[in-house]
Design a protein around this motif. Sequence first.
Motif, short mmCIF file in Angstrom:
data_model
loop_
_atom_site.label_atom_id
_atom_site.label_comp_id
_atom_site.label_asym_id
_atom_site.label_seq_id
_atom_site.Cartn_x
_atom_site.Cartn_y
_atom_site.Cartn_z
N LEU A 252 -13.38 91.96 -9.91
CA LEU A 252 -13.09 91.02 -8.77
C LEU A 252 -12.19 90.05 -8.94
CD1 LEU A 252 -16.41 91.47 -7.13
CD2 LEU A 252 -14.65 92.98 -6.48
N ALA A 253 -11.58 89.35 -8.01
CA ALA A 253 -10.66 88.33 -8.18
C ALA A 253 -10.94 87.27 -6.89
CB ALA A 253 -9.15 88.35 -8.22
N VAL A 254 -11.01 86.02 -6.95
CA VAL A 254 -11.11 84.95 -6.06
C VAL A 254 -9.99 85.35 -5.14
CG1 VAL A 254 -10.96 82.60 -5.45
CG2 VAL A 254 -12.28 83.38 -7.56
N GLY A 255 -10.21 85.46 -3.87
CA GLY A 255 -9.19 85.79 -2.85
C GLY A 255 -8.87 87.16 -2.31
N ALA A 256 -9.78 87.78 -2.92
CA ALA A 256 -9.83 89.47 -2.87
C ALA A 256 -10.69 89.51 -1.29
CB ALA A 256 -10.65 90.14 -3.78
N SER A 257 -10.27 90.52 -0.61
CA SER A 257 -10.75 90.73 0.76
C SER A 257 -11.88 91.41 0.74
CB SER A 257 -9.78 91.49 1.73
OG SER A 257 -9.19 92.80 1.21
N ALA A 258 -12.76 91.20 1.98
CA ALA A 258 -14.34 92.06 1.84
C ALA A 258 -14.47 92.33 3.39
CB ALA A 258 -15.29 91.01 1.37
N LYS A 259 -15.24 93.44 3.55
CA LYS A 259 -15.69 93.84 4.86
C LYS A 259 -17.23 93.65 4.73
CE LYS A 259 -11.78 95.32 6.52
NZ LYS A 259 -11.08 94.74 7.62
N VAL A 260 -17.89 92.86 5.89
CA VAL A 260 -19.11 92.61 5.86
C VAL A 260 -19.76 93.06 6.88
CG1 VAL A 260 -20.89 90.61 5.74
CG2 VAL A 260 -18.82 90.37 4.39
N VAL A 261 -20.75 93.59 6.92
CA VAL A 261 -21.42 94.21 8.19
C VAL A 261 -23.09 93.84 7.95
CG1 VAL A 261 -22.46 96.20 9.37
CG2 VAL A 261 -19.96 96.25 8.00
N ARG A 267 -21.09 95.38 13.87
CA ARG A 267 -19.75 94.70 13.90
C ARG A 267 -19.49 94.90 12.46
NH1 ARG A 267 -20.16 89.37 17.13
NH2 ARG A 267 -18.12 89.39 16.20
N THR A 268 -18.07 94.46 12.05
CA THR A 268 -17.57 94.14 10.71
C THR A 268 -16.85 92.90 10.63
OG1 THR A 268 -17.41 96.61 10.15
CG2 THR A 268 -16.21 95.01 8.82
N PHE A 269 -17.22 92.12 9.57
CA PHE A 269 -16.58 90.74 9.52
C PHE A 269 -15.60 90.61 8.51
CE2 PHE A 269 -20.56 90.16 12.16
CZ PHE A 269 -20.16 89.35 13.06
N ASP A 270 -14.44 90.02 8.67
CA ASP A 270 -13.55 90.15 7.58
C ASP A 270 -13.95 88.86 6.79
OD1 ASP A 270 -12.27 92.50 8.42
OD2 ASP A 270 -10.75 91.07 9.67
N GLY A 271 -14.08 89.01 5.41
CA GLY A 271 -14.28 87.74 4.86
C GLY A 271 -13.32 87.96 3.40
N GLN A 272 -13.44 86.69 2.68
CA GLN A 272 -12.64 86.53 1.42
C GLN A 272 -13.50 86.00 0.43
OE1 GLN A 272 -9.48 83.55 1.42
NE2 GLN A 272 -8.02 85.53 1.13
N ILE A 273 -13.45 86.43 -0.84
CA ILE A 273 -14.05 85.84 -1.87
C ILE A 273 -13.65 84.54 -2.30
CG2 ILE A 273 -14.52 86.17 -4.59
CD1 ILE A 273 -14.51 89.20 -4.28
N TRP A 274 -14.37 83.86 -2.21
CA TRP A 274 -14.13 82.16 -2.50
C TRP A 274 -14.65 81.62 -3.85
CZ3 TRP A 274 -16.95 77.68 -2.98
CH2 TRP A 274 -18.24 77.84 -2.64
N GLY A 302 -29.78 83.59 6.00
CA GLY A 302 -31.42 84.25 5.64
C GLY A 302 -31.36 85.95 5.98
N GLY A 303 -30.18 86.36 6.78
CA GLY A 303 -30.32 87.69 7.15
C GLY A 303 -29.57 88.26 6.01
N PHE A 304 -29.84 90.03 6.08
CA PHE A 304 -29.06 90.81 4.89
C PHE A 304 -27.85 91.34 5.41
CE2 PHE A 304 -33.52 90.89 3.42
CZ PHE A 304 -33.23 90.64 2.13
N ALA A 305 -27.04 91.70 4.57
CA ALA A 305 -25.71 92.35 5.01
C ALA A 305 -25.03 93.18 3.81
CB ALA A 305 -24.62 91.26 5.31
N THR A 306 -24.07 94.03 4.11
CA THR A 306 -23.51 94.68 3.29
C THR A 306 -22.02 94.65 3.22
OG1 THR A 306 -25.08 96.75 3.30
CG2 THR A 306 -23.02 97.22 2.48
N ALA A 307 -21.67 94.46 2.08
CA ALA A 307 -20.29 94.22 1.86
C ALA A 307 -19.34 95.15 1.09
CB ALA A 307 -20.06 92.69 1.15
N THR A 308 -18.15 95.53 1.42
CA THR A 308 -17.31 96.35 0.73
C THR A 308 -16.04 95.50 0.19
OG1 THR A 308 -17.69 98.10 2.40
CG2 THR A 308 -15.87 98.54 0.96
N LEU A 309 -16.11 95.33 -1.11
CA LEU A 309 -15.01 94.42 -1.77
C LEU A 309 -13.90 95.18 -2.36
CD1 LEU A 309 -17.79 92.58 -3.69
CD2 LEU A 309 -16.96 91.98 -1.37
N ALA A 310 -12.72 94.68 -2.23
CA ALA A 310 -11.55 95.30 -2.54
C ALA A 310 -11.40 95.01 -4.10
CB ALA A 310 -10.35 95.05 -1.85
N SER A 311 -11.22 95.85 -4.90
CA SER A 311 -11.26 95.49 -6.59
C SER A 311 -9.99 95.84 -6.90
CB SER A 311 -12.39 96.31 -7.19
OG SER A 311 -12.56 97.58 -7.13
N GLY A 312 -8.61 96.03 -6.54
CA GLY A 312 -7.34 96.19 -6.55
C GLY A 312 -7.31 97.50 -6.52
#
Length: 389
Positions: A252-261, A267-274, A302-312
Motif C-alpha cells: 500500500l501507499a499513502v494516497g491510495a483509494s479505499a472503499k469503506v462499508v 452505503r459505501t464511503f470513499d476514503g483515502q489512506i493518509w 467505535g463502530g466496525f467497518a470493512t474496507a477494500t484498499l487499492a494496492s496498485g
Amino acid sequence: MNYETTINADGPLSPEFSGGEGEQGNSRRLWIIGALIAAVLVAAWFFMHRGSDAAADSKGAQAQVVTVVVPGATTITGTITASGTIAARREMPVGVAGEGGQIVSVLVDAGDWVKAGQVLAVIDRSVQSQQIASQAANVEVAAADARLAQANLDRALKLVERGFISKADVDRLTATRDAAVARVRVARGSLGELGARAARLNIVAPASGLVLTRAAEPGQIVSSGSGVLFSMARDGQMEMQARLAEADLARLAVGASAKVVPTGSERTFDGQIWQLSPTIDQTSREGIVRIALPYDLALRPGGFATATLASGTVTAPVLPESAILSDDKGTFVYVVGSDNKAERRPVKTGEVSAQGITVIEGLSGRERVVLRAGGFLNPGDKVQPVVQK
C-alpha cells in the motif's frame, strides 16, 4: 495298354513300378512343404504389421482430450480487504484546566458542532468573583497612593528651586512615588491573575469540531484530576483504523483509494489512506493503516467497518482456479507443448479476483495451459488439446 503285375506277398514290388512312383511322391511332398512355409511367412508378416498398426491405433485412442486456454496478459487492479474500527481522525479530549469546582451549567451535548473557544460548561465562580472584587479594590488603593506620591514630588520640585527643600528630600519623594507606582502594577497583575483563573473555570473548546462524548452534568464536582469531560473530533474528520499483515502493508501507499462499508449499512464511503503505520507489532506482525473519511452521521466512532484498499496494478496471465494445481512440491500448471505432450510448469500466484487467479511468475501468457482435468495428467502424457473459445 494292359500291364500285368505280379505281387509277391513275401517280397517288395517289382522294380519298374516302385522306382517311378517314389520319385513323383517325393517331389510333390517338397512342393507342399514349400507352399506351407511360404504361407506361414506371409501370415507372420501380415500379423506383425497388423499388430503394429493396432498398437499405434490403441496408443492414439488412449490420448486424453483436454481443454486448453491461451491466457494472454491482463492488467489487474490489486485489492486488499481489511476490517477495523471507525474513529475520529484527530480526537481532542477536553477536561478541567483550572482549579475546578461545581459545574453550574453544560451548554453543549454529544453530536453538537462547536467553534474554537466556545464555552462547553461553566463551573461555579462565586469565591473567585469575591477575590477579584477585593483585588480590584487593592488596585484602586495602590493607584491612589501613587497619585499622592506623585503630587508630593511635584510640590517638592517647585520648592527646591527656591531653596526650601534639599536635594535629598527630593530623592526620597521620588523613591516613594516609584514604589507607589510599582505597587499599582503588582495589584493589577494580581487582579489579572485572578481573572485568568476565573476564566479557566469555563470549559471551552480548544478548536472547532464535533462533540463526540459528554461526561459532565450540572452539580458535578470536578477538578484537574477528573479526566476527560468532553471528547471532540477536530473539524469533524473521521477515519478507519485497520490492522494488516506486514506483507499487505508493504503493498500500500499513502494516497491510495479505499472503499469503506460500515457494519450494518449498505452505503459505501470513499476514503483515502493518509497514514501507514511506521512500526510493526512484534507479536502479531501487523501494522495499522489509517483511512481518512469525510464526516457523515452513518460513521459512528467505535463502530466496525470493512474496507477494500487499492494496492496498485499488475499485468500478468489470469487463470481460473481449475487450471492451477498444487502438491508437496508447490503450485503448478500443465502446459501442452508443440508435440501435444503435457508439461508440468511451476508457477507463482498473486491476486485473486473475480476474473481469476493472477500468475505472476512461470507463464508468459502465450502457452497452451490445461484448463481442466489437470489432476488426471502426468508429465509427458500425450493429449489431444481443444482450445477454449
